[in-house]
Design a protein around this motif. Structure first.
Motif, PDB file in Angstrom:
ATOM      1  N   GLN A 157       0.694  -1.058   0.043  1.00  0.00           N
ATOM      2  CA  GLN A 157       0.449  -0.524  -0.256  1.00  0.00           C
ATOM      3  C   GLN A 157       1.266   1.341  -0.225  1.00  0.00           C
ATOM      4  O   GLN A 157       0.406   2.241  -0.919  1.00  0.00           O
ATOM      5  N   SER A 211       1.186   3.833  -3.177  1.00  0.00           N
ATOM      6  CA  SER A 211       1.203   5.343  -2.542  1.00  0.00           C
ATOM      7  C   SER A 211       1.931   5.841  -3.943  1.00  0.00           C
ATOM      8  O   SER A 211       1.934   7.564  -3.921  1.00  0.00           O
ATOM      9  N   SER A 225       2.785   6.051  -7.075  1.00  0.00           N
ATOM     10  CA  SER A 225       1.501   6.784  -7.676  1.00  0.00           C
ATOM     11  C   SER A 225       1.804   8.959  -8.656  1.00  0.00           C
ATOM     12  O   SER A 225       1.361   9.301  -8.767  1.00  0.00           O
ATOM     13  N   GLY A 236      -3.694  13.718  -4.272  1.00  0.00           N
ATOM     14  CA  GLY A 236      -4.269  13.286  -3.304  1.00  0.00           C
ATOM     15  C   GLY A 236      -3.082  11.974  -2.897  1.00  0.00           C
ATOM     16  O   GLY A 236      -3.090  11.755  -1.173  1.00  0.00           O
ATOM     17  N   SER A 237      -2.569  10.986  -3.338  1.00  0.00           N
ATOM     18  CA  SER A 237      -1.806  10.285  -3.634  1.00  0.00           C
ATOM     19  C   SER A 237      -1.113  10.478  -2.471  1.00  0.00           C
ATOM     20  O   SER A 237      -0.382   9.842  -1.677  1.00  0.00           O
ATOM     21  N   GLU A 240      -2.121  10.857   0.701  1.00  0.00           N
ATOM     22  CA  GLU A 240      -2.223   9.608   1.380  1.00  0.00           C
ATOM     23  C   GLU A 240      -1.105   8.479   1.574  1.00  0.00           C
ATOM     24  O   GLU A 240      -1.098   7.843   3.094  1.00  0.00           O
ATOM     25  N   THR A 275      -0.003   9.777   4.908  1.00  0.00           N
ATOM     26  CA  THR A 275      -0.909   9.013   5.848  1.00  0.00           C
ATOM     27  C   THR A 275      -0.352   7.825   6.945  1.00  0.00           C
ATOM     28  O   THR A 275      -0.195   7.083   8.181  1.00  0.00           O
ATOM     29  N   GLN A 276       0.170   7.094   5.582  1.00  0.00           N
ATOM     30  CA  GLN A 276       0.484   5.984   5.544  1.00  0.00           C
ATOM     31  C   GLN A 276       1.888   5.803   6.152  1.00  0.00           C
ATOM     32  O   GLN A 276       1.866   5.221   7.313  1.00  0.00           O
ATOM     33  N   THR A 310       6.938  14.506   1.405  1.00  0.00           N
ATOM     34  CA  THR A 310       5.324  14.934   1.343  1.00  0.00           C
ATOM     35  C   THR A 310       4.965  16.473   0.769  1.00  0.00           C
ATOM     36  O   THR A 310       4.427  16.210   0.064  1.00  0.00           O
TER      37      THR A 310
END
Length: 116
Positions: free
Chosen positions: A34, A38, A41, A67-68, A71, A74-75, A97
């Motif tokens: 995951q 991300s 992406s 958006g990626s 994400e 967050t990860q 990021t």
């Protein structure tokens, strides 16, 4: 403009490669898959969007990249909390990021100003 010349593409591609290298030994394949997806992406959507002719399409793919990036951030937080990602490394990636997201916003604003 060639996407390869964009600093935001270079920075996000480098981050994606770093994620793969740093997490290659992680046994939690779901999490690893995951977070690397991300990360991958972001530069992939920048490349796809900037290769298209219409400004509306460029904006769309840059929005997906942004958006990626959120994400991914967050990860990274979760990875740090559960001990998968070293805190010092994680903080550096979080900064990257945020910088990438700001660069994407700036690029989107430039495209909008150019009539998109």
């Amino acid at each position: 403009m060639d996407f390869e010349k964009l600093d935001v593409w270079k920075k996000s591609a480098r981050l994606s490669a770093e994620l793969y290298k740093a997490l290659k030994e992680l046994r939690d394949f779901g999490f690893r898959d995951q977070i690397t997806r991300s990360g991958l992406s972001v530069p992939s959507n920048i490349a796809e969007g900037m290769s298209l002719s219409s400004n509306k399409q460029k904006q769309h793919f840059l929005s997906i990249a942004k958006g990626s990036c959120a994400e991914l951030r967050t990860q990274i937080y979760i990875g740090m909390d559960i001990g998968y990602i070293d805190k010092k490394q994680g903080r550096a990636w979080l900064i990257e990021t945020r910088e990438i997201a700001a660069m994407l916003s700036s690029l989107m604003n430039r495209i909008k100003a150019d009539g998109g």
